[in-house]
Design an enzyme around this catalytic site. Structure first.
Site, PDB file in Angstrom:
ATOM      1  N   HIS B  50       0.850  -1.193   0.000  1.00  0.00           N
ATOM      2  CA  HIS B  50       0.000   0.000   0.000  1.00  0.00           C
ATOM      3  C   HIS B  50       0.889   1.248   0.000  1.00  0.00           C
ATOM      4  O   HIS B  50       2.061   1.187   0.393  1.00  0.00           O
ATOM      5  CB  HIS B  50      -0.899   0.007   1.237  1.00  0.00           C
ATOM      6  CG  HIS B  50      -2.008  -1.003   1.203  1.00  0.00           C
ATOM      7  ND1 HIS B  50      -3.094  -0.949   2.054  1.00  0.00           N
ATOM      8  CD2 HIS B  50      -2.211  -2.087   0.417  1.00  0.00           C
ATOM      9  CE1 HIS B  50      -3.912  -1.958   1.799  1.00  0.00           C
ATOM     10  NE2 HIS B  50      -3.404  -2.669   0.817  1.00  0.00           N
ATOM     11  N   GLU B  52       1.029   3.852   1.908  1.00  0.00           N
ATOM     12  CA  GLU B  52       1.609   4.247   3.196  1.00  0.00           C
ATOM     13  C   GLU B  52       2.755   3.316   3.592  1.00  0.00           C
ATOM     14  O   GLU B  52       3.795   3.755   4.101  1.00  0.00           O
ATOM     15  CB  GLU B  52       0.539   4.227   4.298  1.00  0.00           C
ATOM     16  CG  GLU B  52      -0.630   5.179   4.057  1.00  0.00           C
ATOM     17  CD  GLU B  52      -1.808   4.483   3.374  1.00  0.00           C
ATOM     18  OE1 GLU B  52      -1.580   3.621   2.489  1.00  0.00           O
ATOM     19  OE2 GLU B  52      -2.955   4.815   3.718  1.00  0.00           O
TER      20      GLU B  52
END
Lengths: 144, 144
Positions: B50, B52
């Site tokens: 992802h 992040e």
């Protein structure tokens, strides 16, 4: 092919943790008994390098058709970061030893069980807890 | 040194997402304005990649003394995997656009807010939600 039982794989996770002088070890196993075993390396590889994350990042070394055929063994109940990753990866079975409550006696934890996180998702995953829990809890008392 | 405001950095996160034809982009910024910007690459780099997670894995490119000085901008509220990683990394400030509820209109999510996960931890982190939310939600309607 020699078939191994859950105790065999959990002992491997425990040995991996011991070798790394960490309480945290994980083994990811496919239905053919192929495995990836990794310790926690967050001291060296950064805060996201928990044992479970480390094995999931190496999933492509296994020979599997469907991630739901994979079983992840972990010495300690996965934290929400790792459990989120297990859900996103589509792992079919999780088996762990010590609980997050056990781990919290020895250091900061995010106090959310892996079962609770699964309930917040659309995921079906079989979870077995407490396998060789005493041996897994003893890992926290190693001289690190 | 030119100082940039929150809108500047969120627009960078939005641009990163657009370039990758993904709804998810993230930028991690230190107090000197040095930044790492990364898109979601889970289609290519596996289920844990992802946006992040991708910026957190590159924290060492930044010039900071304390992780609490870092601010993470994300187009979408971090999922529990990513929020767990943000907590473990000790990031001081999180600013996001669209919410998990917004994202759930477009695909499966783990329905646990980042605020709830913080409440289960010992972490202090400043969280600001809804920055450029309309532009972030529009990312879900890109032709992917």
């Amino acid at each position: 092919m020699i078939s191994h039982d859950d105790n065999f794989w959990m002992k491997m996770a425990i040995d991996i943790a011991k070798e790394a002088k960490s309480p945290f070890g994980a083994v990811l196993v496919d239905s053919e008994g192929q495995q990836v075993a990794m310790p926690n390396t967050s001291k060296f590889d950064g805060p996201t390098a928990h044992a479970e994350m480390n094995v999931l990042r190496r999933m492509d070394e296994l020979d599997y058709d469907y991630p739901e055929d994979l079983t992840l063994y972990s010495t300690v109940e996965p934290c929400p970061m790792c459990m989120g990753a297990i859900i996103w990866a589509g792992i079919g079975t999780l088996i762990y030893g010590a609980s997050i409550n056990d781990a919290a006696k020895h250091g900061d934890q995010i106090m959310l069980s892996c079962n609770e996180l699964v309930q917040r998702s659309d995921t079906d995953i079989v979870i077995k807890s407490g396998l060789l829990s005493d041996q897994c809890q003893a890992l926290f008392h190693q001289k690190l």
